[in-house]
Write a protein that holds these residues in place. Sequence first.
Motif, PDB file in Angstrom:
ATOM      1  N   ARG A  31       0.841  -1.210   0.000  1.00 18.39           N
ATOM      2  CA  ARG A  31       0.000   0.000   0.000  1.00 18.39           C
ATOM      3  C   ARG A  31       0.869   1.251   0.000  1.00 18.39           C
ATOM      4  N   TRP A  32       1.930   1.275   0.792  1.00 15.24           N
ATOM      5  CA  TRP A  32       2.849   2.406   0.869  1.00 15.24           C
ATOM      6  C   TRP A  32       3.508   2.644  -0.492  1.00 15.24           C
ATOM      7  N   ARG A  33       3.961   1.567  -1.141  1.00 12.73           N
ATOM      8  CA  ARG A  33       4.603   1.706  -2.450  1.00 12.73           C
ATOM      9  C   ARG A  33       3.609   2.173  -3.513  1.00 12.73           C
ATOM     10  N   ARG A  34       2.356   1.715  -3.441  1.00 11.33           N
ATOM     11  CA  ARG A  34       1.335   2.194  -4.392  1.00 11.33           C
ATOM     12  C   ARG A  34       1.121   3.699  -4.229  1.00 11.33           C
ATOM     13  N   MET A  35       1.146   4.184  -2.991  1.00  7.19           N
ATOM     14  CA  MET A  35       1.002   5.627  -2.761  1.00  7.19           C
ATOM     15  C   MET A  35       2.151   6.392  -3.415  1.00  7.19           C
ATOM     16  N   ILE A  36       3.352   5.861  -3.305  1.00  3.57           N
ATOM     17  CA  ILE A  36       4.510   6.511  -3.935  1.00  3.57           C
ATOM     18  C   ILE A  36       4.345   6.497  -5.452  1.00  3.57           C
ATOM     19  N   VAL A  37       3.949   5.359  -6.021  1.00  6.25           N
ATOM     20  CA  VAL A  37       3.733   5.263  -7.466  1.00  6.25           C
ATOM     21  C   VAL A  37       2.727   6.312  -7.917  1.00  6.25           C
ATOM     22  N   GLU A  38       1.616   6.414  -7.220  1.00 12.31           N
ATOM     23  CA  GLU A  38       0.582   7.384  -7.593  1.00 12.31           C
ATOM     24  C   GLU A  38       1.103   8.817  -7.521  1.00 12.31           C
ATOM     25  N   ALA A  39       2.003   9.069  -6.590  1.00 14.68           N
ATOM     26  CA  ALA A  39       2.535  10.424  -6.428  1.00 14.68           C
ATOM     27  C   ALA A  39       3.508  10.808  -7.528  1.00 14.68           C
ATOM     28  N   VAL A  40       4.232   9.829  -8.076  1.00 14.52           N
ATOM     29  CA  VAL A  40       5.290  10.166  -9.043  1.00 14.52           C
ATOM     30  C   VAL A  40       4.974   9.803 -10.481  1.00 14.52           C
ATOM     31  N   PHE A  53      10.984   3.084  -8.944  1.00 14.73           N
ATOM     32  CA  PHE A  53      11.314   4.196  -8.052  1.00 14.73           C
ATOM     33  C   PHE A  53      10.702   3.953  -6.670  1.00 14.73           C
ATOM     34  N   ALA A  54       9.443   3.526  -6.626  1.00 14.99           N
ATOM     35  CA  ALA A  54       8.770   3.295  -5.351  1.00 14.99           C
ATOM     36  C   ALA A  54       9.483   2.224  -4.530  1.00 14.99           C
ATOM     37  N   LEU A  55       9.921   1.151  -5.186  1.00 15.16           N
ATOM     38  CA  LEU A  55      10.658   0.100  -4.477  1.00 15.16           C
ATOM     39  C   LEU A  55      11.965   0.642  -3.902  1.00 15.16           C
ATOM     40  N   GLU A  56      12.703   1.374  -4.723  1.00 17.70           N
ATOM     41  CA  GLU A  56      13.989   1.928  -4.271  1.00 17.70           C
ATOM     42  C   GLU A  56      13.794   2.967  -3.166  1.00 17.70           C
ATOM     43  N   PHE A  57      12.826   3.870  -3.364  1.00 19.25           N
ATOM     44  CA  PHE A  57      12.614   4.951  -2.405  1.00 19.25           C
ATOM     45  C   PHE A  57      12.128   4.408  -1.068  1.00 19.25           C
ATOM     46  N   ALA A  58      11.201   3.452  -1.103  1.00 15.61           N
ATOM     47  CA  ALA A  58      10.700   2.864   0.141  1.00 15.61           C
ATOM     48  C   ALA A  58      11.820   2.150   0.895  1.00 15.61           C
ATOM     49  N   ALA A  59      12.680   1.430   0.167  1.00 18.30           N
ATOM     50  CA  ALA A  59      13.800   0.749   0.810  1.00 18.30           C
ATOM     51  C   ALA A  59      14.778   1.754   1.420  1.00 18.30           C
ATOM     52  N   LEU A  60      15.041   2.832   0.696  1.00 18.25           N
ATOM     53  CA  LEU A  60      15.917   3.879   1.221  1.00 18.25           C
ATOM     54  C   LEU A  60      15.331   4.483   2.494  1.00 18.25           C
TER      55      LEU A  60
END
Length: 106
Positions: A31-40, A53-60
């Motif tokens: 759910r968190w990664r989907r939110m990032i995807v929707e934002a970018v 990007f969402a996978l990398e950013f969430a891991a960072l």
Amino acid sequence: MPGYWGLWFDLWAQAFRHDDVKVGRAQLDARWRRMIVEAVQSDELGPDDAKMFALEFAALLDGLSIQVALEDPEVDSDVAYEIAMRFAERKLNLSDGLTADVTGHR
């Protein structure tokens, strides 16, 4: 706020040991990664690039949150914020200088 990070640490530890918690953790992260995807996601950044990007950013962010919560002497919340924003600027090809330089470096 550091107390909230402790809840995530506990969730990760429990997910490692219990399959039902593992499923719930995966759902929360998805759910968190989907939110990032929707934002970018945009015309310039298609769905596959946005997902990566969402996978990398969430891991960072997970890694930075550990450093901040454990009060690493070199990674406070300001430094973590700058690292995350610099990463996003580079990966999303945003104009240089969109984020405040909180460490005095650029």
